[in-house]
Design a protein around this motif. Sequence first.
Motif, PDB file in Angstrom:
ATOM      1  N   TYR A 183      -7.663   7.930  -6.542  1.00 36.87           N
ATOM      2  CA  TYR A 183      -8.256   7.473  -7.808  1.00 36.87           C
ATOM      3  C   TYR A 183      -9.650   6.888  -7.549  1.00 36.87           C
ATOM      4  CZ  TYR A 183      -3.497   8.132  -9.529  1.00 36.87           C
ATOM      5  OH  TYR A 183      -2.270   8.665  -9.863  1.00 36.87           O
ATOM      6  N   LYS A 184     -10.428   7.602  -6.719  1.00 35.34           N
ATOM      7  CA  LYS A 184     -11.743   7.081  -6.302  1.00 35.34           C
ATOM      8  C   LYS A 184     -12.677   6.875  -7.499  1.00 35.34           C
ATOM      9  CE  LYS A 184     -13.747  11.583  -4.972  1.00 35.34           C
ATOM     10  NZ  LYS A 184     -12.713  12.450  -5.538  1.00 35.34           N
ATOM     11  N   ASP A 185     -12.458   7.637  -8.582  1.00 32.35           N
ATOM     12  CA  ASP A 185     -13.309   7.447  -9.764  1.00 32.35           C
ATOM     13  C   ASP A 185     -13.137   6.044 -10.346  1.00 32.35           C
ATOM     14  OD1 ASP A 185     -14.040  10.007  -9.366  1.00 32.35           O
ATOM     15  OD2 ASP A 185     -12.903  10.855 -11.053  1.00 32.35           O
ATOM     16  N   GLN A 186     -11.966   5.462 -10.127  1.00 29.81           N
ATOM     17  CA  GLN A 186     -11.717   4.103 -10.630  1.00 29.81           C
ATOM     18  C   GLN A 186     -11.907   3.033  -9.559  1.00 29.81           C
ATOM     19  OE1 GLN A 186      -8.366   3.484 -13.426  1.00 29.81           O
ATOM     20  NE2 GLN A 186      -7.815   5.614 -13.070  1.00 29.81           N
ATOM     21  N   THR A 187     -11.698   3.413  -8.275  1.00 35.89           N
ATOM     22  CA  THR A 187     -11.739   2.385  -7.222  1.00 35.89           C
ATOM     23  C   THR A 187     -13.080   2.360  -6.472  1.00 35.89           C
ATOM     24  OG1 THR A 187     -10.902   3.902  -5.517  1.00 35.89           O
ATOM     25  CG2 THR A 187      -9.244   2.661  -6.760  1.00 35.89           C
ATOM     26  N   ASN A 188     -13.809   3.463  -6.558  1.00 32.29           N
ATOM     27  CA  ASN A 188     -15.067   3.638  -5.791  1.00 32.29           C
ATOM     28  C   ASN A 188     -14.864   3.666  -4.279  1.00 32.29           C
ATOM     29  OD1 ASN A 188     -16.629   3.559  -8.189  1.00 32.29           O
ATOM     30  ND2 ASN A 188     -16.403   1.318  -8.201  1.00 32.29           N
ATOM     31  N   VAL A 189     -13.631   3.855  -3.829  1.00 30.61           N
ATOM     32  CA  VAL A 189     -13.365   3.898  -2.379  1.00 30.61           C
ATOM     33  C   VAL A 189     -13.660   5.310  -1.855  1.00 30.61           C
ATOM     34  CG1 VAL A 189     -11.613   3.655  -0.579  1.00 30.61           C
ATOM     35  CG2 VAL A 189     -11.703   1.998  -2.445  1.00 30.61           C
ATOM     36  N   ILE A 190     -14.851   5.488  -1.309  1.00 33.30           N
ATOM     37  CA  ILE A 190     -15.257   6.784  -0.736  1.00 33.30           C
ATOM     38  C   ILE A 190     -15.736   6.501   0.692  1.00 33.30           C
ATOM     39  CG2 ILE A 190     -16.796   8.789  -0.964  1.00 33.30           C
ATOM     40  CD1 ILE A 190     -16.933   8.011  -4.019  1.00 33.30           C
ATOM     41  N   PRO A 191     -14.884   6.814   1.687  1.00 33.06           N
ATOM     42  CA  PRO A 191     -15.206   6.444   3.070  1.00 33.06           C
ATOM     43  C   PRO A 191     -16.364   7.263   3.633  1.00 33.06           C
ATOM     44  CG  PRO A 191     -12.874   7.008   2.820  1.00 33.06           C
ATOM     45  CD  PRO A 191     -13.556   7.446   1.567  1.00 33.06           C
ATOM     46  N   PRO A 192     -17.073   6.708   4.628  1.00 32.70           N
ATOM     47  CA  PRO A 192     -18.107   7.483   5.318  1.00 32.70           C
ATOM     48  C   PRO A 192     -17.493   8.720   5.968  1.00 32.70           C
ATOM     49  CG  PRO A 192     -17.945   5.226   6.202  1.00 32.70           C
ATOM     50  CD  PRO A 192     -16.884   5.355   5.179  1.00 32.70           C
ATOM     51  N   ALA A 193     -18.313   9.773   6.175  1.00 32.45           N
ATOM     52  CA  ALA A 193     -17.790  11.056   6.665  1.00 32.45           C
ATOM     53  C   ALA A 193     -17.442  11.022   8.159  1.00 32.45           C
ATOM     54  CB  ALA A 193     -18.809  12.152   6.408  1.00 32.45           C
ATOM     55  N   ASP A 194     -17.990  10.045   8.910  1.00 35.36           N
ATOM     56  CA  ASP A 194     -17.790  10.078  10.365  1.00 35.36           C
ATOM     57  C   ASP A 194     -16.641   9.201  10.850  1.00 35.36           C
ATOM     58  OD1 ASP A 194     -18.982   7.680   9.806  1.00 35.36           O
ATOM     59  OD2 ASP A 194     -20.709   7.940  11.146  1.00 35.36           O
ATOM     60  N   ILE A 195     -15.693   8.902   9.961  1.00 32.14           N
ATOM     61  CA  ILE A 195     -14.485   8.169  10.404  1.00 32.14           C
ATOM     62  C   ILE A 195     -13.242   8.983  10.021  1.00 32.14           C
ATOM     63  CG2 ILE A 195     -15.587   5.892  10.124  1.00 32.14           C
ATOM     64  CD1 ILE A 195     -13.687   5.562   7.616  1.00 32.14           C
ATOM     65  N   ASP A 196     -12.115   8.674  10.693  1.00 29.46           N
ATOM     66  CA  ASP A 196     -10.831   9.281  10.322  1.00 29.46           C
ATOM     67  C   ASP A 196     -10.253   8.511   9.135  1.00 29.46           C
ATOM     68  OD1 ASP A 196     -11.105  10.933  12.528  1.00 29.46           O
ATOM     69  OD2 ASP A 196      -9.748   9.747  13.813  1.00 29.46           O
ATOM     70  N   VAL A 197      -9.608   9.235   8.237  1.00 28.48           N
ATOM     71  CA  VAL A 197      -8.924   8.574   7.108  1.00 28.48           C
ATOM     72  C   VAL A 197      -7.490   9.100   7.081  1.00 28.48           C
ATOM     73  CG1 VAL A 197      -8.903   8.131   4.629  1.00 28.48           C
ATOM     74  CG2 VAL A 197     -11.092   8.380   5.833  1.00 28.48           C
ATOM     75  N   ILE A 198      -6.545   8.194   7.325  1.00 28.75           N
ATOM     76  CA  ILE A 198      -5.151   8.605   7.542  1.00 28.75           C
ATOM     77  C   ILE A 198      -4.204   7.735   6.716  1.00 28.75           C
ATOM     78  CG2 ILE A 198      -5.597   9.482   9.871  1.00 28.75           C
ATOM     79  CD1 ILE A 198      -4.721   6.873  11.061  1.00 28.75           C
ATOM     80  N   LEU A 199      -2.989   8.204   6.568  1.00 29.76           N
ATOM     81  CA  LEU A 199      -1.999   7.463   5.768  1.00 29.76           C
ATOM     82  C   LEU A 199      -0.629   7.510   6.444  1.00 29.76           C
ATOM     83  CD1 LEU A 199      -1.318   7.630   1.981  1.00 29.76           C
ATOM     84  CD2 LEU A 199       0.427   8.574   3.462  1.00 29.76           C
ATOM     85  N   VAL A 200       0.002   6.351   6.507  1.00 27.98           N
ATOM     86  CA  VAL A 200       1.437   6.283   6.812  1.00 27.98           C
ATOM     87  C   VAL A 200       2.039   5.409   5.728  1.00 27.98           C
ATOM     88  CG1 VAL A 200       3.248   5.539   8.401  1.00 27.98           C
ATOM     89  CG2 VAL A 200       1.135   6.519   9.315  1.00 27.98           C
ATOM     90  N   ALA A 201       2.909   5.977   4.929  1.00 27.70           N
ATOM     91  CA  ALA A 201       3.497   5.231   3.809  1.00 27.70           C
ATOM     92  C   ALA A 201       5.002   5.110   4.000  1.00 27.70           C
ATOM     93  CB  ALA A 201       3.184   5.940   2.498  1.00 27.70           C
ATOM     94  N   PRO A 202       5.456   3.930   4.440  1.00 27.23           N
ATOM     95  CA  PRO A 202       6.901   3.726   4.565  1.00 27.23           C
ATOM     96  C   PRO A 202       7.552   3.871   3.187  1.00 27.23           C
ATOM     97  CG  PRO A 202       5.699   1.978   5.691  1.00 27.23           C
ATOM     98  CD  PRO A 202       4.698   2.746   4.878  1.00 27.23           C
TER      99      PRO A 202
END
Length: 348
Positions: free
Chosen positions: A130-149
């Motif tokens: 929901y980046k349109d609402q949160t504005n959370v757009i990470p830089p391109a040179d990092i890893d973006v990962i998820l672990v959701a218990p």
Amino acid sequence: MKDMIVNEFKEVAIERSDYPPEKVKQILANETVAVLGYGVQGRGQSLNMRDNGVKVIVGQRKGGKAYDLCLEDGWVPGETLFDPEEAAAKGTVIQYLLSDAGQKDMWPKLKPLLTKGKALYFSHGFSIVYKDQTNVIPPADIDVILVAPKGSGTTVRRLFLEGRGINSSFAIHQDATGRARERCLALGVAIGSGYLFETTFQKEVFSDLTGERGVLMGAIYGLWLAQYEVLRAQGHSPSEAFNETVEEATQSLYPLIGERGMDWMYANCSTTAQRGALDWFKKFRDASKPVFESLYESVKTGEETRRTLEANSKPDYRQSLEKELKEIAESEMWKAGAVVRGLRPERQ
Ligand SMILES: NC(=O)c1ccc[n+]([C@@H]2O[C@H](COP(=O)([O-])OP(=O)(O)OC[C@H]3O[C@@H](n4cnc5c(N)ncnc54)[C@H](O)[C@@H]3O)[C@@H](O)[C@H]2O)c1
Ligand SMILES: CC(C)(O)[C@@H](O)C(=O)O
Ligand SMILES: [Mg+2]
Ligand SMILES: [Mg+2]
């Protein structure tokens, strides 16, 4: 790794045995994992990683109950406990475990600290999808990962202490280093997952928001309340209505479902109960399906996100939530629950 085949649908589960302790240590050897936020998930995941020998630091604002809990749990100010920004600057993996509304709030301060090669880790697809609402757009040179218990952080910790494991989903949104997948899976095992199944950020957040508003929390309480109210209106006592609605479910029948499925639970009830349940489940499914469809739509359009961000960004959001939870605790149904639970022999 184990194949999971359901009809023609094939998935692969990553198991704990795929990432034994030595392999996890080797993959994370040069990482400092900064857990931002000491809420239900931050606490469970950071304690499990610490017990698994991972180098973990916690970033939590001073003052307040969460900070006191950090101290109680043995995190040391200046050594393993810092302000969130300081922890983020020190970490090579940033586990972003503030509340979802808090993630939006802190993002402008966090973004400049996410330097090349770091990994940004989420336990929810919310901020990214929901980046349109949160504005959370990470830089391109990092890893973006998820672990959701797939359960409460309290359970993440409890199962770990019992030598068991929660099931978690995982996803890779961005692989800048070529190591995103191994980082993600090693962390997934280190936080206490028993097995992990692959998804996308979008599938995770759509299913998660639906599940918790639906059958896991919202729908189940709505259904229980409706039955309790009908039984009470028909002259049944509070304890009878509570036992027939909640206590029997949680203490007798749900554990049987967890053990071997719905048919197994049915098979352990009378043929009278089986006949009635087999006739009535379709009526309940048909009555509730339109509600689930409108719920999914509300998740998909971002309306649930809008409502969450609006409500949980208010300065007094916690007091408001606590007030509503207190109203539940003080309602007749849950007062009856407290009395009935108190009668369990093991609680006396
Ligand atoms: N609660 C769970 O068991 C659970 C399960 C699966 C996934 N998740 C996800 O994990 C993440 C963390 O959830 P949680 O329930 O542990 O969080 P939470 O709501 O308990 O909050 C976590 C921390 O965020 C801090 N915080 C809130 N707003 C802040 C702000 N503006 N600035 C700085 N700090 C702030 C609070 O002090 C708290 O320590 C979320 O993305 C959530 O969706 C939670
Ligand atoms: C524990 C839940 C409900 O599965 C999680 O999704 C949460 O948001 O707390
Ligand atoms: Mg959730
Ligand atoms: Mg969930």
